[in-house]
Design a protein around this motif. Structure first.
Motif, PDB file in Angstrom:
ATOM      1  N   PRO B  27       0.802  -1.241   0.000  1.00  0.00           N
ATOM      2  CA  PRO B  27       0.000   0.000   0.000  1.00  0.00           C
ATOM      3  C   PRO B  27       0.829   1.284   0.000  1.00  0.00           C
ATOM      4  O   PRO B  27       0.425   2.289   0.585  1.00  0.00           O
ATOM      5  CB  PRO B  27      -0.830  -0.144   1.282  1.00  0.00           C
ATOM      6  CG  PRO B  27       0.002  -0.973   2.182  1.00  0.00           C
ATOM      7  CD  PRO B  27       0.839  -1.875   1.326  1.00  0.00           C
ATOM      8  N   ASP B  28       1.979   1.251  -0.636  1.00  0.00           N
ATOM      9  CA  ASP B  28       2.830   2.451  -0.603  1.00  0.00           C
ATOM     10  C   ASP B  28       2.160   3.637  -1.308  1.00  0.00           C
ATOM     11  O   ASP B  28       2.299   4.778  -0.871  1.00  0.00           O
ATOM     12  CB  ASP B  28       4.213   2.180  -1.196  1.00  0.00           C
ATOM     13  CG  ASP B  28       4.173   1.435  -2.503  1.00  0.00           C
ATOM     14  OD1 ASP B  28       3.224   0.675  -2.716  1.00  0.00           O
ATOM     15  OD2 ASP B  28       5.081   1.618  -3.324  1.00  0.00           O
ATOM     16  N   GLY B  29       1.415   3.378  -2.363  1.00  0.00           N
ATOM     17  CA  GLY B  29       0.730   4.471  -3.072  1.00  0.00           C
ATOM     18  C   GLY B  29      -0.349   5.077  -2.203  1.00  0.00           C
ATOM     19  O   GLY B  29      -0.454   6.304  -2.072  1.00  0.00           O
ATOM     20  N   LEU B  30      -1.151   4.226  -1.572  1.00  0.00           N
ATOM     21  CA  LEU B  30      -2.231   4.699  -0.700  1.00  0.00           C
ATOM     22  C   LEU B  30      -1.662   5.424   0.515  1.00  0.00           C
ATOM     23  O   LEU B  30      -2.139   6.501   0.889  1.00  0.00           O
ATOM     24  CB  LEU B  30      -3.098   3.510  -0.262  1.00  0.00           C
ATOM     25  CG  LEU B  30      -4.234   3.825   0.711  1.00  0.00           C
ATOM     26  CD1 LEU B  30      -5.260   4.757   0.082  1.00  0.00           C
ATOM     27  CD2 LEU B  30      -4.920   2.542   1.178  1.00  0.00           C
ATOM     28  N   VAL B  31      -0.641   4.835   1.108  1.00  0.00           N
ATOM     29  CA  VAL B  31      -0.043   5.449   2.308  1.00  0.00           C
ATOM     30  C   VAL B  31       0.556   6.814   1.956  1.00  0.00           C
ATOM     31  O   VAL B  31       0.376   7.791   2.697  1.00  0.00           O
ATOM     32  CB  VAL B  31       1.041   4.509   2.905  1.00  0.00           C
ATOM     33  CG1 VAL B  31       1.863   5.230   3.967  1.00  0.00           C
ATOM     34  CG2 VAL B  31       0.386   3.272   3.494  1.00  0.00           C
ATOM     35  N   ALA B  32       1.236   6.886   0.811  1.00  0.00           N
ATOM     36  CA  ALA B  32       1.822   8.164   0.388  1.00  0.00           C
ATOM     37  C   ALA B  32       0.728   9.203   0.156  1.00  0.00           C
ATOM     38  O   ALA B  32       0.846  10.353   0.606  1.00  0.00           O
ATOM     39  CB  ALA B  32       2.644   7.969  -0.891  1.00  0.00           C
ATOM     40  N   ALA B  33      -0.357   8.789  -0.506  1.00  0.00           N
ATOM     41  CA  ALA B  33      -1.458   9.726  -0.783  1.00  0.00           C
ATOM     42  C   ALA B  33      -2.127  10.177   0.512  1.00  0.00           C
ATOM     43  O   ALA B  33      -2.444  11.364   0.690  1.00  0.00           O
ATOM     44  CB  ALA B  33      -2.470   9.070  -1.714  1.00  0.00           C
ATOM     45  N   LEU B  34      -2.328   9.226   1.428  1.00  0.00           N
ATOM     46  CA  LEU B  34      -2.955   9.567   2.717  1.00  0.00           C
ATOM     47  C   LEU B  34      -2.081  10.530   3.517  1.00  0.00           C
ATOM     48  O   LEU B  34      -2.562  11.554   4.025  1.00  0.00           O
ATOM     49  CB  LEU B  34      -3.174   8.291   3.538  1.00  0.00           C
ATOM     50  CG  LEU B  34      -4.485   7.531   3.328  1.00  0.00           C
ATOM     51  CD1 LEU B  34      -4.442   6.199   4.062  1.00  0.00           C
ATOM     52  CD2 LEU B  34      -5.670   8.355   3.808  1.00  0.00           C
ATOM     53  N   THR B  35      -0.813  10.185   3.614  1.00  0.00           N
ATOM     54  CA  THR B  35       0.119  11.013   4.393  1.00  0.00           C
ATOM     55  C   THR B  35       0.198  12.415   3.802  1.00  0.00           C
ATOM     56  O   THR B  35       0.143  13.418   4.522  1.00  0.00           O
ATOM     57  CB  THR B  35       1.534  10.371   4.383  1.00  0.00           C
ATOM     58  OG1 THR B  35       1.413   9.022   4.783  1.00  0.00           O
ATOM     59  CG2 THR B  35       2.474  11.105   5.299  1.00  0.00           C
ATOM     60  N   PHE B  36       0.294  12.446   2.471  1.00  0.00           N
ATOM     61  CA  PHE B  36       0.401  13.726   1.784  1.00  0.00           C
ATOM     62  C   PHE B  36      -0.851  14.577   2.033  1.00  0.00           C
ATOM     63  O   PHE B  36      -0.766  15.768   2.366  1.00  0.00           O
ATOM     64  CB  PHE B  36       0.588  13.474   0.290  1.00  0.00           C
ATOM     65  CG  PHE B  36       0.798  14.707  -0.518  1.00  0.00           C
ATOM     66  CD1 PHE B  36       2.049  15.298  -0.589  1.00  0.00           C
ATOM     67  CD2 PHE B  36      -0.253  15.299  -1.187  1.00  0.00           C
ATOM     68  CE1 PHE B  36       2.244  16.445  -1.326  1.00  0.00           C
ATOM     69  CE2 PHE B  36      -0.071  16.443  -1.931  1.00  0.00           C
ATOM     70  CZ  PHE B  36       1.187  17.021  -2.001  1.00  0.00           C
ATOM     71  N   THR B  37      -2.024  13.951   1.896  1.00  0.00           N
ATOM     72  CA  THR B  37      -3.280  14.684   2.055  1.00  0.00           C
ATOM     73  C   THR B  37      -3.424  15.235   3.469  1.00  0.00           C
ATOM     74  O   THR B  37      -3.738  16.418   3.665  1.00  0.00           O
ATOM     75  CB  THR B  37      -4.471  13.749   1.735  1.00  0.00           C
ATOM     76  OG1 THR B  37      -4.308  13.235   0.424  1.00  0.00           O
ATOM     77  CG2 THR B  37      -5.792  14.482   1.819  1.00  0.00           C
ATOM     78  N   VAL B  38      -3.212  14.363   4.432  1.00  0.00           N
ATOM     79  CA  VAL B  38      -3.368  14.771   5.837  1.00  0.00           C
ATOM     80  C   VAL B  38      -2.378  15.898   6.181  1.00  0.00           C
ATOM     81  O   VAL B  38      -2.745  16.910   6.794  1.00  0.00           O
ATOM     82  CB  VAL B  38      -3.152  13.546   6.762  1.00  0.00           C
ATOM     83  CG1 VAL B  38      -2.990  13.969   8.209  1.00  0.00           C
ATOM     84  CG2 VAL B  38      -4.327  12.571   6.609  1.00  0.00           C
ATOM     85  N   THR B  39      -1.136  15.722   5.746  1.00  0.00           N
ATOM     86  CA  THR B  39      -0.109  16.732   6.033  1.00  0.00           C
ATOM     87  C   THR B  39      -0.445  18.056   5.358  1.00  0.00           C
ATOM     88  O   THR B  39      -0.346  19.129   5.976  1.00  0.00           O
ATOM     89  CB  THR B  39       1.272  16.236   5.534  1.00  0.00           C
ATOM     90  OG1 THR B  39       1.524  14.963   6.065  1.00  0.00           O
ATOM     91  CG2 THR B  39       2.374  17.185   5.967  1.00  0.00           C
ATOM     92  N   LEU B  40      -0.881  17.955   4.100  1.00  0.00           N
ATOM     93  CA  LEU B  40      -1.172  19.179   3.348  1.00  0.00           C
ATOM     94  C   LEU B  40      -2.350  19.940   3.968  1.00  0.00           C
ATOM     95  O   LEU B  40      -2.298  21.167   4.114  1.00  0.00           O
ATOM     96  CB  LEU B  40      -1.470  18.832   1.890  1.00  0.00           C
ATOM     97  CG  LEU B  40      -1.386  19.985   0.890  1.00  0.00           C
ATOM     98  CD1 LEU B  40      -0.008  20.638   0.907  1.00  0.00           C
ATOM     99  CD2 LEU B  40      -1.700  19.499  -0.520  1.00  0.00           C
ATOM    100  N   ILE B  41      -3.401  19.208   4.340  1.00  0.00           N
ATOM    101  CA  ILE B  41      -4.553  19.866   4.968  1.00  0.00           C
ATOM    102  C   ILE B  41      -4.117  20.562   6.262  1.00  0.00           C
ATOM    103  O   ILE B  41      -4.492  21.704   6.535  1.00  0.00           O
ATOM    104  CB  ILE B  41      -5.675  18.833   5.258  1.00  0.00           C
ATOM    105  CG1 ILE B  41      -6.325  18.378   3.941  1.00  0.00           C
ATOM    106  CG2 ILE B  41      -6.727  19.417   6.198  1.00  0.00           C
ATOM    107  CD1 ILE B  41      -7.338  17.255   4.098  1.00  0.00           C
TER     108      ILE B  41
END
Lengths: 199, 227
Positions: B27-41
Protein backbone atom coordinates in the motif's frame (compact mmCIF):
# COMPACT_ATOMS: atom_id res chain seq x y z
CA UNK A 1 -7.46 -21.24 -39.15
CA UNK A 2 -3.70 -21.14 -38.86
CA UNK A 3 -2.07 -18.13 -37.22
CA UNK A 4 -0.17 -15.61 -39.29
CA UNK A 5 1.99 -12.57 -38.68
CA UNK A 6 3.59 -10.25 -41.21
CA UNK A 7 5.60 -7.06 -41.53
CA UNK A 8 5.51 -5.08 -44.79
CA UNK A 9 8.16 -2.50 -45.57
CA UNK A 10 8.73 -1.83 -41.89
CA UNK A 11 11.22 0.77 -40.79
CA UNK A 12 11.80 1.47 -37.12
CA UNK A 13 13.78 4.51 -36.05
CA UNK A 14 14.83 4.87 -32.43
CA UNK A 15 16.93 7.78 -31.17
CA UNK A 16 17.42 9.04 -34.74
CA UNK A 17 18.90 5.70 -35.83
CA UNK A 18 17.22 3.24 -38.20
CA UNK A 19 17.19 -0.01 -36.22
CA UNK A 20 15.17 -1.80 -38.92
CA UNK A 21 14.89 -0.68 -42.52
CA UNK A 22 12.32 -1.85 -45.08
CA UNK A 23 11.65 -5.20 -43.43
CA UNK A 24 9.33 -7.66 -45.18
CA UNK A 25 8.61 -10.70 -43.06
CA UNK A 26 5.99 -13.44 -43.21
CA UNK A 27 5.68 -15.76 -40.27
CA UNK A 28 3.73 -18.98 -40.49
CA UNK A 29 3.30 -21.94 -38.13
CA UNK A 30 6.55 -23.47 -36.95
CA UNK A 31 9.76 -22.41 -35.31
CA UNK A 32 11.69 -19.43 -36.66
CA UNK A 33 15.05 -18.62 -35.13
CA UNK A 34 16.26 -15.06 -35.20
CA UNK A 35 19.94 -14.39 -34.78
CA UNK A 36 22.11 -11.32 -34.82
CA UNK A 37 24.80 -9.49 -32.90
CA UNK A 38 24.12 -7.50 -29.75
CA UNK A 39 22.24 -4.34 -30.66
CA UNK A 40 21.48 -5.56 -34.17
CA UNK A 41 17.72 -5.09 -33.68
CA UNK A 42 16.40 -8.56 -32.74
CA UNK A 43 14.39 -7.28 -29.80
CA UNK A 44 13.10 -4.35 -31.84
CA UNK A 45 11.97 -6.77 -34.54
CA UNK A 46 10.09 -8.86 -31.99
CA UNK A 47 8.48 -5.74 -30.54
CA UNK A 48 7.57 -4.57 -34.03
CA UNK A 49 5.80 -7.87 -34.72
CA UNK A 50 4.08 -7.59 -31.34
CA UNK A 51 2.94 -4.03 -32.06
CA UNK A 52 4.86 -2.55 -29.16
CA UNK A 53 7.20 -0.39 -31.22
CA UNK A 54 6.01 2.55 -33.30
CA UNK A 55 6.69 1.98 -36.98
CA UNK A 56 8.22 4.91 -38.82
CA UNK A 57 7.10 3.30 -42.07
CA UNK A 58 5.32 0.13 -43.14
CA UNK A 59 2.57 -2.01 -41.67
CA UNK A 60 2.16 -5.03 -39.45
CA UNK A 61 -0.62 -7.58 -39.45
CA UNK A 62 -1.29 -10.51 -37.14
CA UNK A 63 -4.17 -12.95 -37.11
CA UNK A 64 -4.46 -12.50 -33.33
CA UNK A 65 -2.67 -10.61 -30.57
CA UNK A 66 0.81 -12.12 -30.09
CA UNK A 67 2.33 -12.92 -26.75
CA UNK A 68 5.83 -11.56 -26.20
CA UNK A 69 8.13 -12.92 -23.50
CA UNK A 70 11.03 -10.53 -23.42
CA UNK A 71 14.04 -9.98 -21.18
CA UNK A 72 11.60 -8.78 -18.56
CA UNK A 73 8.66 -10.85 -17.38
CA UNK A 74 5.80 -8.43 -18.18
CA UNK A 75 4.27 -9.56 -14.87
CA UNK A 76 3.59 -7.60 -11.69
CA UNK A 77 6.07 -8.39 -8.93
CA UNK A 78 3.58 -7.84 -6.11
CA UNK A 79 1.25 -10.53 -7.42
CA UNK A 80 1.82 -14.26 -7.24
CA UNK A 81 2.51 -16.32 -10.34
CA UNK A 82 -1.02 -17.73 -10.13
CA UNK A 83 -2.59 -14.26 -9.78
CA UNK A 84 -0.57 -12.89 -12.68
CA UNK A 85 -1.51 -15.74 -15.01
CA UNK A 86 -5.12 -15.83 -13.81
CA UNK A 87 -5.48 -12.15 -14.72
CA UNK A 88 -4.54 -12.84 -18.31
CA UNK A 89 -6.58 -16.05 -18.69
CA UNK A 90 -9.66 -14.44 -17.14
CA UNK A 91 -9.21 -11.45 -19.43
CA UNK A 92 -9.09 -13.74 -22.44
CA UNK A 93 -11.98 -15.85 -21.16
CA UNK A 94 -9.87 -18.99 -20.68
CA UNK A 95 -10.69 -21.55 -17.97
CA UNK A 96 -8.77 -21.08 -14.71
CA UNK A 97 -7.68 -24.73 -14.77
CA UNK A 98 -5.23 -23.84 -17.55
CA UNK A 99 -3.25 -21.73 -15.08
CA UNK A 100 -2.66 -24.59 -12.65
CA UNK A 101 -1.72 -26.94 -15.47
CA UNK A 102 0.70 -24.44 -16.98
CA UNK A 103 2.36 -23.63 -13.66
CA UNK A 104 2.74 -27.34 -12.88
CA UNK A 105 4.20 -27.96 -16.32
CA UNK A 106 6.82 -25.26 -15.73
CA UNK A 107 7.69 -26.60 -12.26
CA UNK A 108 6.05 -23.78 -10.33
CA UNK A 109 3.20 -25.63 -8.61
CA UNK A 110 4.82 -25.33 -5.18
CA UNK A 111 5.62 -21.64 -5.59
CA UNK A 112 2.49 -20.56 -7.42
CA UNK A 113 1.15 -18.59 -4.46
CA UNK A 114 4.30 -16.69 -3.57
CA UNK A 115 4.63 -13.11 -4.83
CA UNK A 116 6.89 -12.96 -7.86
CA UNK A 117 9.30 -10.64 -6.07
CA UNK A 118 10.13 -13.51 -3.69
CA UNK A 119 10.94 -15.89 -6.53
CA UNK A 120 14.31 -16.24 -8.19
CA UNK A 121 14.96 -14.69 -11.60
CA UNK A 122 14.75 -18.14 -13.20
CA UNK A 123 11.41 -18.87 -11.55
CA UNK A 124 10.05 -15.51 -12.67
CA UNK A 125 11.18 -16.35 -16.19
CA UNK A 126 9.38 -19.70 -15.97
CA UNK A 127 6.21 -17.92 -14.83
CA UNK A 128 6.43 -15.61 -17.84
CA UNK A 129 6.90 -18.59 -20.18
CA UNK A 130 4.02 -20.45 -18.52
CA UNK A 131 1.72 -17.75 -19.87
CA UNK A 132 2.19 -19.22 -23.33
CA UNK A 133 0.68 -22.50 -22.17
CA UNK A 134 -1.94 -20.98 -19.88
CA UNK A 135 -3.25 -18.69 -22.61
CA UNK A 136 -2.66 -21.12 -25.47
CA UNK A 137 -1.00 -18.25 -27.36
CA UNK A 138 -0.93 -19.03 -31.09
CA UNK A 139 1.75 -16.43 -31.84
CA UNK A 140 4.69 -16.69 -29.42
CA UNK A 141 7.54 -14.19 -29.57
CA UNK A 142 10.44 -15.15 -27.33
CA UNK A 143 13.45 -12.97 -26.65
CA UNK A 144 16.35 -15.02 -25.28
CA UNK A 145 14.02 -17.52 -23.59
CA UNK A 146 16.90 -19.53 -22.13
CA UNK A 147 18.44 -16.69 -20.14
CA UNK A 148 18.42 -17.01 -16.34
CA UNK A 149 17.26 -20.62 -16.53
CA UNK A 150 18.96 -23.63 -14.96
CA UNK A 151 19.48 -26.92 -16.81
CA UNK A 152 15.98 -28.12 -15.99
CA UNK A 153 14.45 -24.83 -17.12
CA UNK A 154 16.46 -24.93 -20.33
CA UNK A 155 15.15 -28.44 -20.98
CA UNK A 156 11.59 -27.24 -20.31
CA UNK A 157 11.99 -24.48 -22.89
CA UNK A 158 13.38 -26.92 -25.47
CA UNK A 159 10.43 -29.25 -24.87
CA UNK A 160 7.97 -26.38 -25.02
CA UNK A 161 9.38 -25.17 -28.34
CA UNK A 162 8.95 -28.66 -29.79
CA UNK A 163 5.41 -28.90 -28.40
CA UNK A 164 4.32 -25.47 -29.64
CA UNK A 165 5.81 -26.16 -33.05
CA UNK A 166 3.92 -29.48 -33.24
CA UNK A 167 0.74 -27.58 -32.30
CA UNK A 168 1.20 -25.41 -35.40
CA UNK A 169 1.84 -22.23 -33.45
CA UNK A 170 4.01 -19.41 -34.73
CA UNK A 171 7.13 -19.42 -32.58
CA UNK A 172 9.72 -16.73 -33.21
CA UNK A 173 12.79 -17.06 -30.99
CA UNK A 174 15.56 -14.48 -30.81
CA UNK A 175 18.68 -16.03 -29.35
CA UNK A 176 22.46 -15.90 -29.58
CA UNK A 177 23.30 -19.47 -28.70
CA UNK A 178 21.53 -22.81 -28.81
CA UNK A 179 22.54 -23.68 -32.34
CA UNK A 180 20.85 -27.08 -31.87
CA UNK A 181 17.55 -25.25 -32.37
CA UNK A 182 18.46 -24.56 -35.98
CA UNK A 183 17.84 -28.21 -36.90
CA UNK A 184 14.24 -28.05 -35.72
CA UNK A 185 13.59 -24.59 -37.13
CA UNK A 186 11.57 -24.00 -40.26
CA UNK A 187 13.68 -20.93 -40.88
CA UNK A 188 16.77 -19.28 -39.45
CA UNK A 189 16.95 -15.53 -39.93
CA UNK A 190 19.51 -12.97 -38.94
CA UNK A 191 19.25 -9.24 -38.38
CA UNK A 192 22.23 -7.63 -40.10
CA UNK A 193 22.64 -3.94 -40.91
CA UNK A 194 18.99 -3.21 -40.09
CA UNK A 195 17.81 -5.88 -42.55
CA UNK A 196 16.53 -9.42 -42.10
CA UNK A 197 18.43 -12.09 -44.00
CA UNK A 198 17.78 -15.78 -44.44
CA UNK A 199 20.62 -17.97 -43.14
CA UNK B 1 -23.34 -3.34 -28.60
CA UNK B 2 -24.48 -4.35 -25.13
CA UNK B 3 -22.21 -7.40 -25.25
CA UNK B 4 -19.24 -5.21 -26.22
CA UNK B 5 -19.94 -2.73 -23.41
CA UNK B 6 -20.33 -5.55 -20.92
CA UNK B 7 -17.07 -7.13 -22.09
CA UNK B 8 -15.23 -3.79 -21.85
CA UNK B 9 -16.60 -3.22 -18.36
CA UNK B 10 -15.56 -6.71 -17.29
CA UNK B 11 -12.05 -6.12 -18.60
CA UNK B 12 -11.81 -2.73 -16.89
CA UNK B 13 -12.95 -4.27 -13.60
CA UNK B 14 -10.29 -6.97 -14.01
CA UNK B 15 -7.55 -4.35 -14.40
CA UNK B 16 -8.97 -2.37 -11.47
CA UNK B 17 -9.11 -5.50 -9.33
CA UNK B 18 -5.52 -6.34 -10.22
CA UNK B 19 -4.46 -2.81 -9.29
CA UNK B 20 -6.29 -2.85 -5.98
CA UNK B 21 -4.84 -6.26 -5.10
CA UNK B 22 -1.36 -4.85 -5.62
CA UNK B 23 -2.27 -1.75 -3.61
CA UNK B 24 -3.61 -3.93 -0.77
CA UNK B 25 -0.42 -5.98 -0.75
CA UNK B 26 1.97 -3.06 -1.16
CA UNK B 27 0.00 0.00 0.00
CA UNK B 28 2.83 2.45 -0.60
CA UNK B 29 0.73 4.47 -3.07
CA UNK B 30 -2.23 4.70 -0.70
CA UNK B 31 -0.04 5.45 2.31
CA UNK B 32 1.82 8.16 0.39
CA UNK B 33 -1.46 9.73 -0.78
CA UNK B 34 -2.96 9.57 2.72
CA UNK B 35 0.12 11.01 4.39
CA UNK B 36 0.40 13.73 1.78
CA UNK B 37 -3.28 14.68 2.05
CA UNK B 38 -3.37 14.77 5.84
CA UNK B 39 -0.11 16.73 6.03
CA UNK B 40 -1.17 19.18 3.35
CA UNK B 41 -4.55 19.87 4.97
CA UNK B 42 -2.84 20.42 8.30
CA UNK B 43 -0.13 22.69 6.89
CA UNK B 44 -2.57 24.66 4.75
CA UNK B 45 -4.82 25.23 7.76
CA UNK B 46 -1.84 26.63 9.68
CA UNK B 47 -0.93 28.86 6.74
CA UNK B 48 -4.38 30.46 6.40
CA UNK B 49 -5.08 30.50 10.14
CA UNK B 50 -7.85 28.79 12.16
CA UNK B 51 -10.52 31.44 11.54
CA UNK B 52 -10.07 31.50 7.76
CA UNK B 53 -9.80 27.70 7.59
CA UNK B 54 -13.29 27.38 9.10
CA UNK B 55 -14.87 29.28 6.21
CA UNK B 56 -16.63 26.67 4.05
CA UNK B 57 -15.07 27.76 0.78
CA UNK B 58 -11.55 27.86 2.26
CA UNK B 59 -11.95 24.49 4.02
CA UNK B 60 -13.31 22.94 0.82
CA UNK B 61 -10.48 24.39 -1.27
CA UNK B 62 -7.83 23.08 1.15
CA UNK B 63 -9.41 19.63 1.03
CA UNK B 64 -9.70 19.45 -2.76
CA UNK B 65 -6.22 20.82 -3.46
CA UNK B 66 -4.80 18.12 -1.20
CA UNK B 67 -6.94 15.46 -2.87
CA UNK B 68 -5.91 16.59 -6.33
CA UNK B 69 -2.22 16.14 -5.56
CA UNK B 70 -2.98 12.82 -3.89
CA UNK B 71 -4.64 11.68 -7.11
CA UNK B 72 -1.53 12.57 -9.13
CA UNK B 73 0.66 10.79 -6.58
CA UNK B 74 -1.49 7.66 -6.63
CA UNK B 75 -1.70 7.48 -10.43
CA UNK B 76 2.02 8.01 -10.85
CA UNK B 77 2.85 5.26 -8.37
CA UNK B 78 0.40 2.87 -10.00
CA UNK B 79 1.93 3.38 -13.44
CA UNK B 80 5.47 3.14 -12.05
CA UNK B 81 4.62 -0.40 -10.95
CA UNK B 82 3.52 -1.23 -14.47
CA UNK B 83 6.89 -0.13 -15.83
CA UNK B 84 8.81 -2.47 -13.51
CA UNK B 85 9.48 -5.63 -15.51
CA UNK B 86 7.47 -4.15 -18.41
CA UNK B 87 4.21 -5.40 -16.87
CA UNK B 88 2.49 -2.75 -18.96
CA UNK B 89 3.42 -4.62 -22.16
CA UNK B 90 1.40 -7.59 -20.98
CA UNK B 91 -1.76 -5.48 -20.93
CA UNK B 92 -0.98 -3.55 -24.11
CA UNK B 93 -0.77 -6.81 -26.05
CA UNK B 94 -4.27 -7.88 -25.01
CA UNK B 95 -7.21 -7.25 -27.30
CA UNK B 96 -8.77 -4.02 -26.03
CA UNK B 97 -5.95 -3.78 -23.51
CA UNK B 98 -5.41 -0.05 -23.85
CA UNK B 99 -9.05 0.76 -23.16
CA UNK B 100 -9.08 -1.64 -20.24
CA UNK B 101 -5.88 -0.11 -18.90
CA UNK B 102 -7.30 3.41 -18.89
CA UNK B 103 -10.70 2.45 -17.54
CA UNK B 104 -9.29 0.01 -14.99
CA UNK B 105 -6.68 2.45 -13.69
CA UNK B 106 -9.36 5.14 -13.47
CA UNK B 107 -11.65 2.89 -11.42
CA UNK B 108 -8.82 1.79 -9.14
CA UNK B 109 -7.67 5.36 -8.58
CA UNK B 110 -11.23 6.43 -7.79
CA UNK B 111 -11.44 3.66 -5.18
CA UNK B 112 -8.11 4.66 -3.65
CA UNK B 113 -9.07 8.31 -3.73
CA UNK B 114 -12.34 7.45 -1.99
CA UNK B 115 -10.38 6.12 0.98
CA UNK B 116 -8.12 9.18 0.98
CA UNK B 117 -11.16 11.48 0.77
CA UNK B 118 -12.80 9.72 3.70
CA UNK B 119 -9.69 10.11 5.85
CA UNK B 120 -8.87 13.62 4.66
CA UNK B 121 -12.47 14.77 4.88
CA UNK B 122 -12.86 13.42 8.41
CA UNK B 123 -9.66 15.17 9.44
CA UNK B 124 -10.80 18.44 7.86
CA UNK B 125 -14.18 18.27 9.63
CA UNK B 126 -12.52 17.72 13.01
CA UNK B 127 -9.52 20.00 12.50
CA UNK B 128 -11.53 22.95 11.20
CA UNK B 129 -14.46 22.21 13.54
CA UNK B 130 -16.86 22.42 10.60
CA UNK B 131 -20.63 22.19 10.76
CA UNK B 132 -22.18 20.27 7.88
CA UNK B 133 -25.55 21.77 6.92
CA UNK B 134 -26.34 19.22 4.18
CA UNK B 135 -24.61 15.88 4.89
CA UNK B 136 -26.20 14.00 1.96
CA UNK B 137 -25.23 16.75 -0.48
CA UNK B 138 -21.72 16.77 0.94
CA UNK B 139 -21.30 13.01 0.48
CA UNK B 140 -22.74 13.21 -3.04
CA UNK B 141 -20.48 16.11 -4.02
CA UNK B 142 -17.35 14.48 -2.61
CA UNK B 143 -18.22 11.16 -4.28
CA UNK B 144 -18.67 12.86 -7.64
CA UNK B 145 -15.48 14.87 -7.15
CA UNK B 146 -13.65 11.62 -6.43
CA UNK B 147 -14.81 10.15 -9.75
CA UNK B 148 -14.24 13.39 -11.69
CA UNK B 149 -10.50 13.68 -10.96
CA UNK B 150 -9.14 10.21 -11.95
CA UNK B 151 -10.01 10.24 -15.70
CA UNK B 152 -7.90 13.36 -16.29
CA UNK B 153 -5.06 12.30 -14.01
CA UNK B 154 -4.86 8.77 -15.45
CA UNK B 155 -5.07 10.09 -19.00
CA UNK B 156 -2.18 12.51 -18.46
CA UNK B 157 -0.14 9.90 -16.61
CA UNK B 158 -0.57 7.42 -19.46
CA UNK B 159 0.30 10.02 -22.08
CA UNK B 160 3.50 10.88 -20.21
CA UNK B 161 4.31 7.24 -19.51
CA UNK B 162 7.30 6.81 -21.79
CA UNK B 163 8.79 10.23 -21.05
CA UNK B 164 11.75 10.51 -18.75
CA UNK B 165 10.47 13.71 -17.13
CA UNK B 166 7.00 12.30 -16.46
CA UNK B 167 7.16 13.08 -12.71
CA UNK B 168 7.44 16.74 -13.67
CA UNK B 169 5.16 16.65 -16.69
CA UNK B 170 2.12 14.93 -15.18
CA UNK B 171 1.28 17.78 -12.76
CA UNK B 172 2.05 20.38 -15.43
CA UNK B 173 -0.27 18.63 -17.90
CA UNK B 174 -2.99 17.70 -15.44
CA UNK B 175 -3.35 20.74 -13.20
CA UNK B 176 -4.55 23.27 -15.82
CA UNK B 177 -7.09 20.76 -17.15
CA UNK B 178 -8.29 20.04 -13.63
CA UNK B 179 -9.05 23.66 -12.71
CA UNK B 180 -12.76 23.39 -13.68
CA UNK B 181 -13.11 20.18 -11.62
CA UNK B 182 -11.31 21.83 -8.73
CA UNK B 183 -13.63 24.85 -8.86
CA UNK B 184 -16.76 22.70 -9.14
CA UNK B 185 -15.71 20.38 -6.34
CA UNK B 186 -14.72 23.27 -4.06
CA UNK B 187 -17.87 25.29 -4.68
CA UNK B 188 -20.11 22.22 -4.40
CA UNK B 189 -18.53 21.17 -1.11
CA UNK B 190 -18.70 24.72 0.25
CA UNK B 191 -22.38 24.92 -0.74
CA UNK B 192 -23.11 21.63 1.06
CA UNK B 193 -21.30 22.85 4.16
CA UNK B 194 -23.15 26.18 4.23
CA UNK B 195 -26.63 24.81 3.37
CA UNK B 196 -27.13 25.89 -0.26
CA UNK B 197 -28.78 22.73 -1.68
CA UNK B 198 -29.43 24.05 -5.19
CA UNK B 199 -25.86 25.23 -5.68
CA UNK B 200 -24.47 22.00 -4.26
CA UNK B 201 -26.53 19.88 -6.65
CA UNK B 202 -25.66 22.15 -9.57
CA UNK B 203 -21.93 21.79 -8.96
CA UNK B 204 -22.34 18.05 -8.40
CA UNK B 205 -24.03 17.76 -11.79
CA UNK B 206 -21.11 19.57 -13.33
CA UNK B 207 -18.67 17.14 -11.70
CA UNK B 208 -20.65 14.21 -13.13
CA UNK B 209 -20.52 15.81 -16.58
CA UNK B 210 -16.74 16.28 -16.27
CA UNK B 211 -16.31 12.63 -15.23
CA UNK B 212 -18.32 11.37 -18.20
CA UNK B 213 -16.67 13.73 -20.69
CA UNK B 214 -13.10 12.94 -19.67
CA UNK B 215 -13.77 9.21 -19.46
CA UNK B 216 -15.00 9.42 -23.06
CA UNK B 217 -11.97 11.48 -24.09
CA UNK B 218 -9.63 9.03 -22.38
CA UNK B 219 -11.21 5.99 -24.03
CA UNK B 220 -10.86 7.75 -27.38
CA UNK B 221 -7.30 9.04 -27.01
CA UNK B 222 -5.52 6.33 -25.05
CA UNK B 223 -5.79 3.43 -27.56
CA UNK B 224 -4.15 5.59 -30.22
CA UNK B 225 -1.69 7.41 -28.01
CA UNK B 226 0.03 4.69 -25.96
CA UNK B 227 2.90 2.84 -27.60
Amino acid sequence: MEPSAALRGVTVVLDDRAILRGIDLDLGPGLTILRGANGSGKTTLLRAVAGLTPLSRGTRATSEPPLLVSHRTALLRALTARENLAFFTTYRGIAAAHVDQALARWGLAADADRPLERLSAGQRRRAALARLDAEDARIALLDEPFSELDAEGTQLVAEALARWTAERRIVLVATHGHSELDRAAARVLAVVDASVRQQ
Amino acid sequence: MIVAVRRSLRRALLVAGRDLTVERRQPDGLVAALTFTVTLIFVESLAVGPVEARRPVIAAALFWIALLFAAILGATRSLERELEDDALDGILLLAGGRDALFAGKTLALAATLGIVALAGGSLALVLFDLTVALPFHLVLGVALGVIALPPVVVLDTLLALRLRARALLVPILALPVLVPQLVAATQGTAAALSGDAAASLGWSGMLLAFAIAYTGIGLTIVPAAIE
